[in-house]
Design a protein around this motif. Structure first.
Motif, PDB file in Angstrom:
ATOM      1  N   ASP B 286      45.407  47.547  36.703  1.00  0.00           N
ATOM      2  CA  ASP B 286      46.337  46.596  37.211  1.00  0.00           C
ATOM      3  C   ASP B 286      45.901  45.138  36.698  1.00  0.00           C
ATOM      4  O   ASP B 286      44.861  44.911  36.570  1.00  0.00           O
ATOM      5  CB  ASP B 286      46.475  46.706  38.784  1.00  0.00           C
ATOM      6  N   GLU B 287      47.060  44.365  36.688  1.00  0.00           N
ATOM      7  CA  GLU B 287      46.728  42.966  36.711  1.00  0.00           C
ATOM      8  C   GLU B 287      46.581  42.419  37.941  1.00  0.00           C
ATOM      9  O   GLU B 287      47.565  42.387  38.746  1.00  0.00           O
ATOM     10  CB  GLU B 287      48.072  42.343  35.764  1.00  0.00           C
ATOM     11  N   VAL B 288      45.134  41.903  38.309  1.00  0.00           N
ATOM     12  CA  VAL B 288      44.794  41.423  39.852  1.00  0.00           C
ATOM     13  C   VAL B 288      44.622  40.112  39.603  1.00  0.00           C
ATOM     14  O   VAL B 288      44.050  39.422  38.716  1.00  0.00           O
ATOM     15  CB  VAL B 288      43.655  42.183  40.282  1.00  0.00           C
ATOM     16  N   LYS B 289      45.535  39.488  40.540  1.00  0.00           N
ATOM     17  CA  LYS B 289      45.543  37.977  40.642  1.00  0.00           C
ATOM     18  C   LYS B 289      44.946  37.511  42.160  1.00  0.00           C
ATOM     19  O   LYS B 289      45.083  38.113  43.175  1.00  0.00           O
ATOM     20  CB  LYS B 289      46.802  37.210  40.348  1.00  0.00           C
ATOM     21  N   SER B 290      44.294  36.305  42.133  1.00  0.00           N
ATOM     22  CA  SER B 290      43.834  35.620  43.655  1.00  0.00           C
ATOM     23  C   SER B 290      45.214  35.282  44.129  1.00  0.00           C
ATOM     24  O   SER B 290      46.416  35.020  43.452  1.00  0.00           O
ATOM     25  CB  SER B 290      43.087  34.563  43.240  1.00  0.00           C
ATOM     26  N   LYS B 291      45.045  35.113  45.528  1.00  0.00           N
ATOM     27  CA  LYS B 291      46.161  34.557  46.094  1.00  0.00           C
ATOM     28  C   LYS B 291      46.662  33.128  45.743  1.00  0.00           C
ATOM     29  O   LYS B 291      47.790  32.702  45.721  1.00  0.00           O
ATOM     30  CB  LYS B 291      45.937  34.212  47.777  1.00  0.00           C
ATOM     31  N   ALA B 292      45.525  32.470  45.283  1.00  0.00           N
ATOM     32  CA  ALA B 292      46.095  31.023  44.847  1.00  0.00           C
ATOM     33  C   ALA B 292      46.799  31.082  43.512  1.00  0.00           C
ATOM     34  O   ALA B 292      47.491  30.172  43.343  1.00  0.00           O
ATOM     35  CB  ALA B 292      44.497  30.565  44.324  1.00  0.00           C
ATOM     36  N   ASP B 293      46.615  32.170  42.705  1.00  0.00           N
ATOM     37  CA  ASP B 293      47.631  32.431  41.625  1.00  0.00           C
ATOM     38  C   ASP B 293      48.771  33.400  41.824  1.00  0.00           C
ATOM     39  O   ASP B 293      49.234  34.002  40.995  1.00  0.00           O
ATOM     40  CB  ASP B 293      46.687  32.864  40.321  1.00  0.00           C
ATOM     41  N   GLY B 294      49.044  33.397  43.063  1.00  0.00           N
ATOM     42  CA  GLY B 294      50.320  34.329  43.470  1.00  0.00           C
ATOM     43  C   GLY B 294      49.775  35.797  43.692  1.00  0.00           C
ATOM     44  O   GLY B 294      50.810  36.586  43.841  1.00  0.00           O
ATOM     45  N   GLY B 295      48.660  36.193  43.719  1.00  0.00           N
ATOM     46  CA  GLY B 295      48.252  37.255  43.890  1.00  0.00           C
ATOM     47  C   GLY B 295      47.954  37.883  45.187  1.00  0.00           C
ATOM     48  O   GLY B 295      48.030  37.299  46.076  1.00  0.00           O
ATOM     49  N   GLU B 296      47.171  39.343  45.223  1.00  0.00           N
ATOM     50  CA  GLU B 296      46.879  39.459  46.808  1.00  0.00           C
ATOM     51  C   GLU B 296      45.531  39.478  47.146  1.00  0.00           C
ATOM     52  O   GLU B 296      45.158  39.756  48.409  1.00  0.00           O
ATOM     53  CB  GLU B 296      47.444  41.033  46.656  1.00  0.00           C
ATOM     54  N   VAL B 297      44.549  39.111  46.363  1.00  0.00           N
ATOM     55  CA  VAL B 297      43.220  38.988  46.427  1.00  0.00           C
ATOM     56  C   VAL B 297      42.759  37.729  46.769  1.00  0.00           C
ATOM     57  O   VAL B 297      43.413  36.672  46.296  1.00  0.00           O
ATOM     58  CB  VAL B 297      42.253  39.810  45.540  1.00  0.00           C
ATOM     59  N   ASP B 298      41.668  37.556  47.706  1.00  0.00           N
ATOM     60  CA  ASP B 298      41.177  36.324  47.811  1.00  0.00           C
ATOM     61  C   ASP B 298      40.345  35.445  46.521  1.00  0.00           C
ATOM     62  O   ASP B 298      40.635  34.549  46.397  1.00  0.00           O
ATOM     63  CB  ASP B 298      40.123  36.402  49.039  1.00  0.00           C
ATOM     64  N   VAL B 299      39.716  36.417  45.893  1.00  0.00           N
ATOM     65  CA  VAL B 299      39.034  35.817  45.011  1.00  0.00           C
ATOM     66  C   VAL B 299      38.913  36.976  43.536  1.00  0.00           C
ATOM     67  O   VAL B 299      38.902  38.283  43.837  1.00  0.00           O
ATOM     68  CB  VAL B 299      37.422  35.392  45.558  1.00  0.00           C
ATOM     69  N   VAL B 300      39.212  36.450  42.511  1.00  0.00           N
ATOM     70  CA  VAL B 300      38.825  37.110  41.309  1.00  0.00           C
ATOM     71  C   VAL B 300      37.738  36.440  40.487  1.00  0.00           C
ATOM     72  O   VAL B 300      37.732  35.436  40.265  1.00  0.00           O
ATOM     73  CB  VAL B 300      40.012  37.353  40.564  1.00  0.00           C
ATOM     74  N   VAL B 301      36.658  37.481  40.002  1.00  0.00           N
ATOM     75  CA  VAL B 301      35.532  36.781  39.339  1.00  0.00           C
ATOM     76  C   VAL B 301      35.396  37.611  38.383  1.00  0.00           C
ATOM     77  O   VAL B 301      35.779  39.113  38.219  1.00  0.00           O
ATOM     78  CB  VAL B 301      34.278  36.923  40.141  1.00  0.00           C
ATOM     79  N   ASN B 302      34.478  37.403  37.208  1.00  0.00           N
ATOM     80  CA  ASN B 302      34.248  38.240  36.027  1.00  0.00           C
ATOM     81  C   ASN B 302      32.846  38.871  36.251  1.00  0.00           C
ATOM     82  O   ASN B 302      32.392  39.481  35.287  1.00  0.00           O
ATOM     83  CB  ASN B 302      34.330  37.435  34.939  1.00  0.00           C
ATOM     84  N   SER B 303      32.131  38.496  37.185  1.00  0.00           N
ATOM     85  CA  SER B 303      30.561  38.799  37.386  1.00  0.00           C
ATOM     86  C   SER B 303      30.197  38.561  38.644  1.00  0.00           C
ATOM     87  O   SER B 303      30.715  37.990  39.286  1.00  0.00           O
ATOM     88  CB  SER B 303      29.752  38.257  36.335  1.00  0.00           C
ATOM     89  N   ILE B 304      29.089  39.252  39.077  1.00  0.00           N
ATOM     90  CA  ILE B 304      28.426  38.909  40.424  1.00  0.00           C
ATOM     91  C   ILE B 304      27.772  37.746  40.442  1.00  0.00           C
ATOM     92  O   ILE B 304      27.564  36.871  41.498  1.00  0.00           O
ATOM     93  CB  ILE B 304      27.534  40.169  40.749  1.00  0.00           C
ATOM     94  N   THR B 305      27.178  37.180  39.274  1.00  0.00           N
ATOM     95  CA  THR B 305      26.591  35.988  39.168  1.00  0.00           C
ATOM     96  C   THR B 305      27.693  34.952  39.655  1.00  0.00           C
ATOM     97  O   THR B 305      27.253  33.893  40.267  1.00  0.00           O
ATOM     98  CB  THR B 305      25.855  35.918  37.641  1.00  0.00           C
ATOM     99  N   GLU B 306      28.858  35.101  38.797  1.00  0.00           N
ATOM    100  CA  GLU B 306      29.826  34.050  39.275  1.00  0.00           C
ATOM    101  C   GLU B 306      30.262  34.186  41.005  1.00  0.00           C
ATOM    102  O   GLU B 306      30.358  33.076  41.102  1.00  0.00           O
ATOM    103  CB  GLU B 306      31.122  34.550  38.386  1.00  0.00           C
ATOM    104  N   LEU B 307      30.262  35.252  41.281  1.00  0.00           N
ATOM    105  CA  LEU B 307      30.473  35.374  42.933  1.00  0.00           C
ATOM    106  C   LEU B 307      29.355  34.668  43.465  1.00  0.00           C
ATOM    107  O   LEU B 307      29.755  33.894  44.592  1.00  0.00           O
ATOM    108  CB  LEU B 307      30.751  36.979  43.237  1.00  0.00           C
ATOM    109  N   ALA B 308      28.181  34.865  43.292  1.00  0.00           N
ATOM    110  CA  ALA B 308      26.964  34.182  43.837  1.00  0.00           C
ATOM    111  C   ALA B 308      27.153  32.667  43.978  1.00  0.00           C
ATOM    112  O   ALA B 308      27.064  32.054  44.896  1.00  0.00           O
ATOM    113  CB  ALA B 308      25.923  34.757  43.637  1.00  0.00           C
ATOM    114  N   ALA B 309      27.335  32.128  42.780  1.00  0.00           N
ATOM    115  CA  ALA B 309      27.616  30.842  42.295  1.00  0.00           C
ATOM    116  C   ALA B 309      28.939  30.263  43.480  1.00  0.00           C
ATOM    117  O   ALA B 309      28.653  29.314  43.965  1.00  0.00           O
ATOM    118  CB  ALA B 309      27.844  30.376  40.933  1.00  0.00           C
TER     119      ALA B 309
END
Lengths: 314, 314
Positions: B286-309
């Motif tokens: 699915d195309e998953v988007k963050s709430k800020a982009d009109g989607g349903e999840v809080d955050v979208v990241v491409n990696s765990i390092t990005e999440l940690a940062a």
């Protein structure tokens, strides 16, 4: 119950254990919240010890060897650890927390903080034992248990002076002090060394969050945090030891229980686990000797680093 | 059941929740192996979503806020992770194991190993979902499940050529291959960074030993390994998410579920958890988007390092 009581095929008989073997017996424990759920003991199987006073359990015949075969430590694949007293020094930290919170709130300078700490700990020991033996229902969460015992103490005639000065926030703070105990000098180093070659897991009556906070605080690098709450009772109930072996997919003979308390090791041994006694001055009540010295445990050590050296040398 | 159903006093209302709050609801799930064990929904409480199709659950009124209040990631105290696909690359390792074991046993060079791997994985997805939804009884142990599905495949007309050449030992070896999958390039580094400031726990359908072997192999430094088997069902059954929050002593709003599968995040969100979607190429459906982009999840990241940062910056 069907999911776990089915006699699964053994996945890897050389190393584990899914199926007929010990996990089959332990699975029954994990799920069996009422003795009525236990199936009758099949013909030809070996009846095991009845540690709880309430539940008896069986080894299917093809794994009876695990319980009786005298094997060396070279077979051990995982070490499971008692935490309070064995790896961390509860007494110093709790006395300090009580004293500090007492002074802040204007407690009498004559207050015997060590007596308070010992009574709190004794209440915990008594209550967990009653629950393990099926004499009373829970709670299975040690934070709740610690708070309940604290409330009872502060309502008693002996300690009601403190009961008057400690409000809800103070009581919460004191209860959470049990999450942040310092490790003994050798605990962290020894566990890091052991983790290089074996699975290391906490097997503690503490709840998961308590054990996680403690691990972060005292740098205890667990592979798994097996809180007895997850396994459905407190030590020395058989569910806890057999549950740990089941979830590590190991027969008990390949698991070593490490503790500074002989009651914990006796229970582990009764299920076929290896036993390691750690001498920690203040908790010694019995003279514990290794089998080689005519005693009852497999190994006696003075520190976790000593244990790691021994295990890694095997 | 009395031990966990009793409405305990809240130990630390600012941070947790022993008692009336979410753990009270989740405790009912953990223990409630039969809907009949659930007490009636008290008056004035908010009925929650019914994800399993079999069991409905309630939030006591004083914690309904956790489920509906839109809060930022700054509140998050723990990140819980899906493992297969999100942190480790199951496809490459399983195809390699199949191919290697096939060649060794003289399988046809034309065998489509990728198709075999995908069918095995699809069988797992289908079966865990059926169990999570209460449509069939267990097994809750993923090793057993993987072996059972493998047996069914090797008995089918499509794969019975392999069924003839693979004996018990080969089948064990292939089943255990699921324990030793390589992490994505960022997984280990990202988790180590996150662990500095937050609690990090696996919340996976995998059994404890599988997750422990994987953590050692791929260097995933868990604070806690929450196998869904310990919590009594598979994701997306509510028991698993609520059980994780209960054992971490956190309200769901302070827990972030991290996964590469939207079904997992939708279930977590329905219980008030924060949601982090990790883009992992092959599992994107699915195309998953963050709430800020009109989607349903809080955050979208491409990696765990990005999440940690991101988390460590908050």
């Amino acid at each position: 119950m069907k999911d776990v009581l089915r006699p699964y095929k053994t996945l890897d008989s050389s190393r584990i254990c899914l199926g007929y073997a010990t996990p089959y017996a332990s699975a029954k424990f994990i799920r069996a919240r009422d003795p009525a759920f236990l199936p009758p003991v099949p013909q030809g199987n070996t009846a095991g010890p009845n540690n709880s006073g309430a539940i008896s359990w069986i080894f299917p015949s093809n794994t009876a060897q695990y319980a009786v075969r005298p094997l060396g430590m070279d077979e051990v694949q995982a070490c499971i650890f008692d935490v309070f007293g064995t790896l961390v020094d509860w007494r110093t930290a709790i006395i300090k927390a009580l004293e500090s919170e007492g002074k802040r709130c204007g407690a009498s300078p004559q207050t015997d903080w060590e007596a308070f700490a010992n009574e709190w700990r004794q209440g915990y020991m008594r209550k967990t034992r009653e629950i393990a033996n099926g004499l009373v229902d829970g709670p299975l969460n040690v934070d709740v248990l610690h708070r309940n015992i604290l409330e009872e103490m502060l309502a008693s005639s002996k300690w009601n002076g403190l009961g008057k000065i400690w409000g809800d926030e103070d009581r919460k703070k004191l209860t959470l002090a049990w999450h942040f105990l310092d490790g003994w000098a050798d605990s962290s180093e020894g566990l890091h060394a052991l983790k290089q070659t074996k699975i290391i897991a906490a097997l503690s009556n503490g709840n998961v969050r308590l054990l996680v906070d403690m691990a972060k605080h005292a740098n205890l690098p667990w592979d798994a945090v097996l809180s007895c709450e997850l396994l459905g009772s407190f030590k020395p109930n058989p569910k806890t030891y057999l549950g740990a072996a089941y979830h590590l997919s190991l027969p008990p003979s390949q698991v070593a229980m490490v503790a500074a308390h002989i009651y914990d090791l006796r229970a582990a041994a009764s299920h076929g686990m290896k036993t390691v006694y750690v001498r920690r001055g203040e908790d010694i009540v019995d003279e514990v000797k290794s089998k080689a010295d005519g005693g009852e445990v497999d190994v006696v050590v003075n520190s976790i680093t000593e244990l790691a050296a021994l295990i890694n040398r095997v």
